[in-house]
Design an enzyme around this catalytic site. Structure first.
Site, PDB file in Angstrom:
ATOM      1  N   LYS A 134      -4.884  35.417 -38.743  1.00  0.00           N
ATOM      2  CA  LYS A 134      -5.647  34.690 -37.721  1.00  0.00           C
ATOM      3  C   LYS A 134      -5.081  34.890 -36.319  1.00  0.00           C
ATOM      4  O   LYS A 134      -5.756  34.606 -35.330  1.00  0.00           O
ATOM      5  CB  LYS A 134      -5.710  33.195 -38.047  1.00  0.00           C
ATOM      6  N   ASP A 135      -3.829  35.413 -36.221  1.00  0.00           N
ATOM      7  CA  ASP A 135      -3.226  35.667 -34.910  1.00  0.00           C
ATOM      8  C   ASP A 135      -3.666  36.995 -34.307  1.00  0.00           C
ATOM      9  O   ASP A 135      -3.419  37.250 -33.124  1.00  0.00           O
ATOM     10  CB  ASP A 135      -1.693  35.679 -35.014  1.00  0.00           C
ATOM     11  N   ARG A 141      -9.866  24.547 -31.864  1.00  0.00           N
ATOM     12  CA  ARG A 141     -10.793  24.370 -32.982  1.00  0.00           C
ATOM     13  C   ARG A 141     -10.557  23.027 -33.676  1.00  0.00           C
ATOM     14  O   ARG A 141     -11.500  22.302 -33.990  1.00  0.00           O
ATOM     15  CB  ARG A 141     -10.610  25.523 -33.978  1.00  0.00           C
ATOM     16  N   ARG A 142      -9.295  22.706 -33.915  1.00  0.00           N
ATOM     17  CA  ARG A 142      -8.986  21.432 -34.569  1.00  0.00           C
ATOM     18  C   ARG A 142      -9.263  20.256 -33.639  1.00  0.00           C
ATOM     19  O   ARG A 142      -9.798  19.226 -34.062  1.00  0.00           O
ATOM     20  CB  ARG A 142      -7.521  21.413 -35.020  1.00  0.00           C
ATOM     21  N   ARG A 185       2.768  22.475 -29.499  1.00  0.00           N
ATOM     22  CA  ARG A 185       3.289  23.826 -29.720  1.00  0.00           C
ATOM     23  C   ARG A 185       4.560  23.743 -30.542  1.00  0.00           C
ATOM     24  O   ARG A 185       5.154  22.695 -30.705  1.00  0.00           O
ATOM     25  CB  ARG A 185       3.613  24.491 -28.374  1.00  0.00           C
ATOM     26  N   ARG A 200       7.230  20.981 -35.224  1.00  0.00           N
ATOM     27  CA  ARG A 200       6.104  20.044 -35.249  1.00  0.00           C
ATOM     28  C   ARG A 200       6.393  18.858 -36.167  1.00  0.00           C
ATOM     29  O   ARG A 200       6.099  17.706 -35.816  1.00  0.00           O
ATOM     30  CB  ARG A 200       4.842  20.775 -35.690  1.00  0.00           C
ATOM     31  N   CYS A 220      -8.785  33.506 -31.111  1.00  0.00           N
ATOM     32  CA  CYS A 220      -8.342  32.374 -31.911  1.00  0.00           C
ATOM     33  C   CYS A 220      -8.249  31.092 -31.098  1.00  0.00           C
ATOM     34  O   CYS A 220      -8.077  30.019 -31.661  1.00  0.00           O
ATOM     35  CB  CYS A 220      -6.988  32.679 -32.555  1.00  0.00           C
TER      36      CYS A 220
END
Length: 309
Positions: free
Chosen positions: A77-78, A125-126, A143, A149, A236
């Protein structure tokens, strides 16, 4: 001859690369050394949308082209939707769980979070899909690698965070997810959970070795998702989601592709789907992207087209 596998230095990247290295060793008996490559994305704390697509990829690709490494492993996805000249995705191994996961303090699920709860995530997106729920939840940009996180969550900076379930599982922290989110609620990013194993196009011997790691169904699903993304001319960082699944149809395996486009504030949400054969995976993605455009996707993307070109 020892093969050199380029990887970022994060816990997740090392875990992913180690898995591929072990698979290559098992199939060939050749030694594989991990070579850590620092990318611009690793050096910056800026939000991903500001850094741009491919920020975690360019340094690895440069090292490949310079023959400093022989192959590289990316979170698919990156990758930018456009390929890199001289390089090829030689293998897309079997995909891990593509869904997003919620990790919340107190073991809460998404529905159990109180009003005004702060949810950390690094993806527009989230954020858009959290906003689209119509609840009083505050999505906050976040980030850092997975460990960072989770530490910020434990220290009370957030009430919950959302991140890819595959990443949690790959670093053996899948048990910390308090809810794995249904795609009907939170549709994943295109190619989420999939790995891309990349090498030089002219390295025929290594391409043959890596091809043994390729999974036909995963490649078809990811091809459909990324074709949709490319057709919508977004990376993305855009509020676009897609998930393809392969299921047995009347005439053999079929792709079922779901795609969605959101405005960042969640006020616009458009979800559609299409089916097709594995051989037509890319066209299924492009066709669904056209469907989304016809239904008004550009309202969210901020792209205007002349209706009478």
């Amino acid at each position: 001859m020892t093969l050199r596998l380029g990887t970022r230095g994060s816990t997740l990247a090392m875990a992913q690369s180690t898995t591929i290295a072990e698979a290559v060793r098992a199939r060939t008996g050749r030694d594989v050394d991990l070579v850590e490559i620092v990318t611009p994305g690793d050096r910056s704390s800026a939000p991903i949308p500001q850094l741009g697509v491919g920020v975690f990829v360019s340094a690895l690709r440069d090292a490949l082209l310079a023959k400093e490494i022989d192959f590289a492993v990316h979170s698919y996805k990156d990758l930018p939707t456009a390929g890199a000249e001289g390089l090829v995705i030689a293998a897309i191994p079997t995909r891990a769980d593509p869904r997003d996961a919620l990790v919340a303090r107190g073991g809460l699920t998404l529905n159990e979070l109180p009003d005004d709860a702060r949810i950390g995530t690094g993806a527009l997106r989230r954020i858009a899909q959290i906003n689209a729920l119509g609840r009083r939840l505050t999505a906050v940009p976040l980030r850092g690698n997975i460990d960072t996180r989770l530490r910020k969550l434990a220290e009370g900076e957030f009430d919950a965070i959302v991140l890819a379930n595959a990443g949690l599982v790959r670093i053996d922290r899948g048990g910390e997810a308090t809810e794995v989110l249904d795609p009907l609620l939170m549709l994943p990013a295109p190619a989420q959970g999939a790995l891309a194993v990349e090498c030089r196009e002219d390295d025929a011997e290594l391409r043959e070795i890596l091809a043994a790691l390729d999974d036909e169904y995963t490649r078809a699903a990811v091809t459909a998702e990324r074709a949709l993304l490319a057709e919508l001319e977004a990376g993305c960082s855009a509020p676009i989601a897609a998930l393809a699944e392969v299921a047995e149809g009347d005439e053999g395996p079929e792709i079922y592709l779901r795609g969605a486009v959101f405005s960042p504030d969640g006020g616009f949400a458009l979800r559609l789907s299409r089916t097709g054969t594995l051989a037509d995976a890319a066209e299924v993605g492009r066709a669904l992207a056209r469907d989304l455009r016809e239904e008004g996707a550009d309202n969210a993307l901020g792209v205007q087209h002349d209706p009478h070109p």
